[in-house]
Scaffold this active site. Structure first.
Site, PDB file in Angstrom:
ATOM      1  N   ASN A 135      -3.780   2.495   5.163  1.00 17.12           N
ATOM      2  CA  ASN A 135      -5.093   1.890   5.338  1.00 17.12           C
ATOM      3  C   ASN A 135      -6.118   2.987   5.570  1.00 17.12           C
ATOM      4  O   ASN A 135      -5.779   4.168   5.654  1.00 17.12           O
ATOM      5  CB  ASN A 135      -5.072   0.872   6.487  1.00 17.12           C
ATOM      6  CG  ASN A 135      -4.642   1.486   7.798  1.00 17.12           C
ATOM      7  OD1 ASN A 135      -5.331   2.334   8.355  1.00 17.12           O
ATOM      8  ND2 ASN A 135      -3.480   1.068   8.301  1.00 17.12           N
TER       9      ASN A 135
ATOM     10  N   ASP B  48       1.073  -4.179   9.253  1.00 18.43           N
ATOM     11  CA  ASP B  48       1.793  -5.404   9.616  1.00 18.43           C
ATOM     12  C   ASP B  48       3.136  -5.501   8.899  1.00 18.43           C
ATOM     13  O   ASP B  48       4.085  -6.085   9.432  1.00 18.43           O
ATOM     14  CB  ASP B  48       0.945  -6.632   9.282  1.00 18.43           C
ATOM     15  CG  ASP B  48      -0.306  -6.708  10.136  1.00 18.43           C
ATOM     16  OD1 ASP B  48      -0.225  -6.349  11.325  1.00 18.43           O
ATOM     17  OD2 ASP B  48      -1.366  -7.101   9.614  1.00 18.43           O
TER      18      ASP B  48
ATOM     19  N   LYS C 233      11.160   8.981  -6.749  1.00 15.96           N
ATOM     20  CA  LYS C 233       9.866   8.503  -7.215  1.00 15.96           C
ATOM     21  C   LYS C 233      10.033   7.362  -8.227  1.00 15.96           C
ATOM     22  O   LYS C 233      10.813   7.461  -9.174  1.00 15.96           O
ATOM     23  CB  LYS C 233       9.094   9.649  -7.863  1.00 15.96           C
ATOM     24  CG  LYS C 233       7.701   9.250  -8.334  1.00 15.96           C
ATOM     25  CD  LYS C 233       6.965  10.424  -8.962  1.00 15.96           C
ATOM     26  CE  LYS C 233       5.606   9.991  -9.478  1.00 15.96           C
ATOM     27  NZ  LYS C 233       4.875  11.104 -10.129  1.00 15.96           N
TER      28      LYS C 233
ATOM     29  N   PRO D  76       7.254  -4.498  13.862  1.00 15.34           N
ATOM     30  CA  PRO D  76       7.139  -4.977  15.241  1.00 15.34           C
ATOM     31  C   PRO D  76       5.677  -5.030  15.680  1.00 15.34           C
ATOM     32  O   PRO D  76       4.849  -4.228  15.232  1.00 15.34           O
ATOM     33  CB  PRO D  76       7.915  -3.935  16.059  1.00 15.34           C
ATOM     34  CG  PRO D  76       8.776  -3.221  15.071  1.00 15.34           C
ATOM     35  CD  PRO D  76       8.045  -3.252  13.773  1.00 15.34           C
ATOM     36  N   ASP D  77       5.353  -5.962  16.562  1.00 17.52           N
ATOM     37  CA  ASP D  77       4.015  -6.060  17.149  1.00 17.52           C
ATOM     38  C   ASP D  77       4.009  -5.240  18.435  1.00 17.52           C
ATOM     39  O   ASP D  77       4.443  -5.711  19.494  1.00 17.52           O
ATOM     40  CB  ASP D  77       3.677  -7.523  17.430  1.00 17.52           C
ATOM     41  CG  ASP D  77       2.216  -7.709  17.816  1.00 17.52           C
ATOM     42  OD1 ASP D  77       1.655  -6.804  18.458  1.00 17.52           O
ATOM     43  OD2 ASP D  77       1.638  -8.766  17.480  1.00 17.52           O
ATOM     44  N   ILE D  78       3.551  -4.012  18.333  1.00 18.25           N
ATOM     45  CA  ILE D  78       3.628  -3.085  19.462  1.00 18.25           C
ATOM     46  C   ILE D  78       2.824  -3.601  20.649  1.00 18.25           C
ATOM     47  O   ILE D  78       3.298  -3.603  21.802  1.00 18.25           O
ATOM     48  CB  ILE D  78       3.132  -1.689  19.031  1.00 18.25           C
ATOM     49  CG1 ILE D  78       4.023  -1.131  17.917  1.00 18.25           C
ATOM     50  CG2 ILE D  78       3.099  -0.734  20.220  1.00 18.25           C
ATOM     51  CD1 ILE D  78       3.502   0.158  17.297  1.00 18.25           C
TER      52      ILE D  78
END
Length: 321
Positions: free
Chosen positions: A209, A278, A288, A304-306
């Site tokens: 991102n 996410d 590659k 995982p949702d830290i």
């Protein structure tokens, strides 16, 4: 007006072009009620004469470790006991390296070992010297021992380069020093995440991102200025990391999760500013991926949702997301 009962500042001046700013720094500190005495390295005297500092401080300037005229030759102990704060501005790359190694080969570095006063550094050096891994390692070691770092600033330098390494302006340093008595987070342990994560598709590609890490880095610097001991867990970022107690570099969400999990029970505050992916590819390719098929499907699995996991601990730290 005296800013605090502890108003005696021992100013160490290192051998850099920014030493000329330190003359004005003495004046700015005295305006705020500080009593200032100056110690110069021999290299510093090549840039500014001791007489200039004597004129603005009102006290003799010390340059020699073994001075028979100072307390039977033990003047470094006298100065070490006198100081409420040891402020070094400019703190050159060489001086920071000697301080980090515990070398005491001149009056200033000996004082740093002999005093119980807090150590405050205002770095000043070429931008490449500041970014060098050796300097960053020395910086981390000094911060881990409790040194406070003011700056450096970013901008044009005497050598013509642009970047981090400028000594802060005297007014900025004086204001930071006068505010150092007001550190509401002194001793508080903060764990902070910043930057993006990169989830590998194959050895050369990743899902990522556009997070720069700027907000997390700014918060880490601000919390440090408030006295907190900050552990920064950072994804990939092009920014120069702030001077924190510990910097942990990670790439993936799972690496960030592991770093936070290992440290979350040892912090008082957890600040989650990282842009954690996410999802991640379920099975990253081992080589590659070739451009062959007209379409490519990649199966993603959830990371995982830290933040949620830290908040759900039996005795969670104060958690900010």
């Amino acid at each position: 007006m005296d800013p605090s009962p502890r108003n005696q500042v021992l100013l160490g001046v290192g051998g850099g072009i920014s030493a000329y700013k330190s003359v004005d720094l003495v004046r700015r500190l005295r305006e705020r009620g500080y009593v200032v005495r100056v110690v110069m390295t021999h290299a510093a005297t090549a840039f500014v004469g001791p007489l200039s500092f004597q004129a603005v401080s009102g006290h003799p300037v010390r340059t020699d470790l073994l001075d028979p005229a100072a307390e039977a030759g033990m003047g470094h102990i006298e100065l070490a006991r006198w100081a409420d704060r040891l402020l070094i501005a400019p703190a050159t790359a060489d001086l920071m390296a000697r301080l980090a190694a515990g070398i005491a080969d001149d009056l200033l570095t000996t004082l740093a070992l002999a005093t119980e006063a807090p150590l405050i550094l205002a770095p000043a050096m070429n931008q490449q010297m500041w970014r060098h891994p050796a300097t960053q390692d020395n910086l981390a070691r000094l911060v881990a021992r409790g040194a406070r770092i003011l700056g450096p600033g970013v901008g044009s330098q005497a050598c013509g380069d642009q970047g981090p390494g400028r000594m802060l302006e005297p007014l900025e340093i004086a204001e930071a020093l006068s505010g150092s008595d007001l550190q509401p987070l002194a001793g508080v342990r903060v764990l902070l995440t910043a930057g993006p994560t990169r989830e590998p598709l194959d050895p050369v590609r990743y899902l990522g991102n556009r997070s720069s890490g700027r907000m997390g880095y700014a918060l880490a610097a601000a919390l440090t200025d408030l006295g907190a001991r900050v552990v920064l867990v950072s994804g990939p970022s092009a920014l120069t990391p702030p001077a924190v107690a510990e910097l942990v570099k990670v790439e993936t969400a799972l690496e960030m999760h592991a770093a936070v999990t290992a440290r979350s029970r040892d912090c008082d505050i957890f600040v989650a500013t990282a842009a954690v992916a996410d999802y991640r590819p379920a099975e990253p390719a081992g080589s590659k991926i070739k451009k062959a098929a007209d379409a490519l499907e990649i199966r993603l699995v959830r990371n995982p949702d830290i933040l949620a996991e830290v908040a759900a601990l039996p005795t969670p730290p104060f958690t900010l997301g």
